[in-house]
Design a protein around this motif. Sequence first.
Motif, PDB file in Angstrom:
ATOM      1  N   ARG A   4      -4.324  18.363  -1.019  1.00  0.00           N
ATOM      2  CA  ARG A   4      -4.920  17.177  -0.303  1.00  0.00           C
ATOM      3  C   ARG A   4      -5.275  16.380  -1.692  1.00  0.00           C
ATOM      4  O   ARG A   4      -5.585  15.196  -1.369  1.00  0.00           O
ATOM      5  CB  ARG A   4      -6.107  17.688   0.479  1.00  0.00           C
ATOM      6  CG  ARG A   4      -5.544  18.085   1.861  1.00  0.00           C
ATOM      7  CD  ARG A   4      -6.917  18.713   2.577  1.00  0.00           C
ATOM      8  NE  ARG A   4      -7.861  17.673   2.669  1.00  0.00           N
ATOM      9  CZ  ARG A   4      -8.834  18.098   3.252  1.00  0.00           C
ATOM     10  NH1 ARG A   4      -9.319  19.169   3.850  1.00  0.00           N
ATOM     11  NH2 ARG A   4      -9.973  17.185   3.418  1.00  0.00           N
ATOM     12  N   SER A   5      -5.425  16.887  -2.654  1.00  0.00           N
ATOM     13  CA  SER A   5      -5.797  16.289  -3.823  1.00  0.00           C
ATOM     14  C   SER A   5      -4.797  15.929  -4.909  1.00  0.00           C
ATOM     15  O   SER A   5      -5.017  15.390  -5.862  1.00  0.00           O
ATOM     16  CB  SER A   5      -6.964  16.981  -4.612  1.00  0.00           C
ATOM     17  OG  SER A   5      -6.450  18.271  -5.191  1.00  0.00           O
ATOM     18  N   THR A   6      -3.562  16.192  -4.825  1.00  0.00           N
ATOM     19  CA  THR A   6      -2.158  16.038  -5.335  1.00  0.00           C
ATOM     20  C   THR A   6      -1.549  14.824  -4.788  1.00  0.00           C
ATOM     21  O   THR A   6      -1.145  14.931  -3.662  1.00  0.00           O
ATOM     22  CB  THR A   6      -1.377  17.065  -5.591  1.00  0.00           C
ATOM     23  OG1 THR A   6      -2.253  18.263  -5.840  1.00  0.00           O
ATOM     24  CG2 THR A   6      -0.388  17.042  -6.537  1.00  0.00           C
ATOM     25  N   CYS A   7      -1.285  13.750  -5.745  1.00  0.00           N
ATOM     26  CA  CYS A   7      -0.609  12.744  -5.372  1.00  0.00           C
ATOM     27  C   CYS A   7       1.066  12.997  -5.262  1.00  0.00           C
ATOM     28  O   CYS A   7       1.487  13.621  -6.435  1.00  0.00           O
ATOM     29  CB  CYS A   7      -0.601  11.469  -6.243  1.00  0.00           C
ATOM     30  SG  CYS A   7       0.373  10.131  -5.812  1.00  0.00           S
ATOM     31  N   PRO A   8       1.697  12.816  -4.226  1.00  0.00           N
ATOM     32  CA  PRO A   8       3.300  13.138  -4.367  1.00  0.00           C
ATOM     33  C   PRO A   8       4.101  12.373  -4.997  1.00  0.00           C
ATOM     34  O   PRO A   8       5.234  12.632  -5.636  1.00  0.00           O
ATOM     35  CB  PRO A   8       3.723  13.080  -2.722  1.00  0.00           C
ATOM     36  CG  PRO A   8       2.604  12.171  -2.181  1.00  0.00           C
ATOM     37  CD  PRO A   8       1.309  12.255  -3.151  1.00  0.00           C
ATOM     38  N   GLN A   9       3.578  11.044  -5.406  1.00  0.00           N
ATOM     39  CA  GLN A   9       4.176  10.310  -6.342  1.00  0.00           C
ATOM     40  C   GLN A   9       4.175  10.453  -7.750  1.00  0.00           C
ATOM     41  O   GLN A   9       5.107  10.538  -8.602  1.00  0.00           O
ATOM     42  CB  GLN A   9       4.135   8.769  -5.977  1.00  0.00           C
ATOM     43  CG  GLN A   9       5.007   7.826  -6.514  1.00  0.00           C
ATOM     44  CD  GLN A   9       4.676   6.384  -6.140  1.00  0.00           C
ATOM     45  OE1 GLN A   9       3.894   6.064  -5.233  1.00  0.00           O
ATOM     46  NE2 GLN A   9       5.363   5.485  -6.827  1.00  0.00           N
ATOM     47  N   CYS A  10       2.949  10.455  -8.184  1.00  0.00           N
ATOM     48  CA  CYS A  10       2.777  10.709  -9.783  1.00  0.00           C
ATOM     49  C   CYS A  10       2.723  12.201 -10.129  1.00  0.00           C
ATOM     50  O   CYS A  10       2.453  12.395 -11.316  1.00  0.00           O
ATOM     51  CB  CYS A  10       1.507   9.751 -10.218  1.00  0.00           C
ATOM     52  SG  CYS A  10       0.024  10.252  -9.609  1.00  0.00           S
ATOM     53  N   GLN A  23      -2.427   6.033   3.171  1.00  0.00           N
ATOM     54  CA  GLN A  23      -1.591   5.433   2.204  1.00  0.00           C
ATOM     55  C   GLN A  23      -0.468   6.316   1.842  1.00  0.00           C
ATOM     56  O   GLN A  23       0.671   5.550   1.352  1.00  0.00           O
ATOM     57  CB  GLN A  23      -2.388   5.398   0.638  1.00  0.00           C
ATOM     58  CG  GLN A  23      -3.671   4.222   0.942  1.00  0.00           C
ATOM     59  CD  GLN A  23      -4.326   4.041  -0.277  1.00  0.00           C
ATOM     60  OE1 GLN A  23      -4.150   4.669  -1.399  1.00  0.00           O
ATOM     61  NE2 GLN A  23      -5.066   2.949  -0.176  1.00  0.00           N
ATOM     62  N   GLY A  24      -0.330   7.598   1.741  1.00  0.00           N
ATOM     63  CA  GLY A  24       0.630   8.597   1.475  1.00  0.00           C
ATOM     64  C   GLY A  24       0.823   8.761  -0.076  1.00  0.00           C
ATOM     65  O   GLY A  24       1.566   9.453  -0.561  1.00  0.00           O
ATOM     66  N   ARG A  25      -0.060   8.115  -0.969  1.00  0.00           N
ATOM     67  CA  ARG A  25      -0.348   8.342  -2.205  1.00  0.00           C
ATOM     68  C   ARG A  25      -1.527   8.247  -2.779  1.00  0.00           C
ATOM     69  O   ARG A  25      -2.485   7.556  -2.075  1.00  0.00           O
ATOM     70  CB  ARG A  25       0.680   7.609  -3.096  1.00  0.00           C
ATOM     71  CG  ARG A  25       0.695   6.069  -2.563  1.00  0.00           C
ATOM     72  CD  ARG A  25       1.628   5.449  -3.093  1.00  0.00           C
ATOM     73  NE  ARG A  25       1.935   3.840  -2.467  1.00  0.00           N
ATOM     74  CZ  ARG A  25       2.730   3.136  -2.378  1.00  0.00           C
ATOM     75  NH1 ARG A  25       3.985   3.360  -3.265  1.00  0.00           N
ATOM     76  NH2 ARG A  25       2.619   2.180  -1.957  1.00  0.00           N
ATOM     77  N   ALA A  30      -0.731   3.170  -5.245  1.00  0.00           N
ATOM     78  CA  ALA A  30      -0.570   2.087  -4.311  1.00  0.00           C
ATOM     79  C   ALA A  30      -1.068   0.974  -4.671  1.00  0.00           C
ATOM     80  O   ALA A  30      -0.361   0.013  -4.237  1.00  0.00           O
ATOM     81  CB  ALA A  30      -1.381   2.559  -3.161  1.00  0.00           C
ATOM     82  N   ARG A  31      -1.795   0.641  -5.831  1.00  0.00           N
ATOM     83  CA  ARG A  31      -2.392  -0.672  -6.201  1.00  0.00           C
ATOM     84  C   ARG A  31      -1.478  -0.995  -7.608  1.00  0.00           C
ATOM     85  O   ARG A  31      -1.784  -2.156  -7.948  1.00  0.00           O
ATOM     86  CB  ARG A  31      -3.686  -0.887  -6.092  1.00  0.00           C
ATOM     87  CG  ARG A  31      -4.117  -0.483  -4.918  1.00  0.00           C
ATOM     88  CD  ARG A  31      -5.863  -0.573  -4.968  1.00  0.00           C
ATOM     89  NE  ARG A  31      -6.422  -0.292  -3.582  1.00  0.00           N
ATOM     90  CZ  ARG A  31      -7.086  -1.107  -2.880  1.00  0.00           C
ATOM     91  NH1 ARG A  31      -7.318  -2.319  -3.345  1.00  0.00           N
ATOM     92  NH2 ARG A  31      -7.684  -0.787  -1.985  1.00  0.00           N
ATOM     93  N   GLY A  32      -0.861  -0.087  -8.265  1.00  0.00           N
ATOM     94  CA  GLY A  32      -0.105  -0.210  -9.515  1.00  0.00           C
ATOM     95  C   GLY A  32      -1.041  -0.414 -10.470  1.00  0.00           C
ATOM     96  O   GLY A  32      -0.967  -0.996 -11.533  1.00  0.00           O
ATOM     97  N   TYR A  33      -2.094   0.454 -10.797  1.00  0.00           N
ATOM     98  CA  TYR A  33      -2.875   0.501 -11.940  1.00  0.00           C
ATOM     99  C   TYR A  33      -3.034   1.923 -12.506  1.00  0.00           C
ATOM    100  O   TYR A  33      -2.638   2.883 -11.676  1.00  0.00           O
ATOM    101  CB  TYR A  33      -4.302  -0.211 -11.904  1.00  0.00           C
ATOM    102  CG  TYR A  33      -5.251   0.572 -10.994  1.00  0.00           C
ATOM    103  CD1 TYR A  33      -5.890   1.866 -11.559  1.00  0.00           C
ATOM    104  CD2 TYR A  33      -5.147   0.248  -9.657  1.00  0.00           C
ATOM    105  CE1 TYR A  33      -6.801   2.373 -10.498  1.00  0.00           C
ATOM    106  CE2 TYR A  33      -5.929   1.091  -8.738  1.00  0.00           C
ATOM    107  CZ  TYR A  33      -7.097   1.950  -9.339  1.00  0.00           C
ATOM    108  OH  TYR A  33      -7.779   2.553  -8.271  1.00  0.00           O
ATOM    109  N   GLU A  34      -3.473   2.040 -13.740  1.00  0.00           N
ATOM    110  CA  GLU A  34      -3.537   3.428 -14.310  1.00  0.00           C
ATOM    111  C   GLU A  34      -5.030   4.018 -14.292  1.00  0.00           C
ATOM    112  O   GLU A  34      -5.880   3.286 -14.238  1.00  0.00           O
ATOM    113  CB  GLU A  34      -3.228   3.522 -15.975  1.00  0.00           C
ATOM    114  CG  GLU A  34      -3.054   4.548 -16.750  1.00  0.00           C
ATOM    115  CD  GLU A  34      -1.837   5.339 -16.316  1.00  0.00           C
ATOM    116  OE1 GLU A  34      -1.935   6.407 -16.407  1.00  0.00           O
ATOM    117  OE2 GLU A  34      -1.028   4.701 -16.003  1.00  0.00           O
ATOM    118  N   PRO A  35      -5.134   5.257 -13.549  1.00  0.00           N
ATOM    119  CA  PRO A  35      -6.204   5.728 -13.206  1.00  0.00           C
ATOM    120  C   PRO A  35      -7.042   6.172 -14.643  1.00  0.00           C
ATOM    121  O   PRO A  35      -6.310   6.458 -15.645  1.00  0.00           O
ATOM    122  CB  PRO A  35      -5.977   6.964 -12.452  1.00  0.00           C
ATOM    123  CG  PRO A  35      -4.577   7.424 -12.910  1.00  0.00           C
ATOM    124  CD  PRO A  35      -4.012   6.132 -13.355  1.00  0.00           C
TER     125      PRO A  35
END
Length: 53
Positions: A4-10, A23-25, A30-35
Motif C-alpha cells: 500500500r505504500s509502494t508506487c507501481p510506477q516509480c 490515482q493508481g500511483r 500523478a502530478r509530475g514533480y520530484e518528491p
Amino acid sequence: MAGRSTCPQCRRRYYFCLPLRTQGRCDPCARGYEPSPDTYFASTAPVTHRLAA
C-alpha cells in the motif's frame, strides 16, 4: 503495508499509504514533480512483497 505504500510506477516506497484506488500511483508521479527525499525510503534494494499464507 508495503504494497500500500509502494508506487507501481516509480517503485518508491513511502512512509505513508498511497491513494492507489483513486490515482493508481503516488502524487509526484500523478502530478509530475520530484518528491522530497524525506517522504520515501532511500533504499537501493528492489522491493519484493511476500504474502503470508
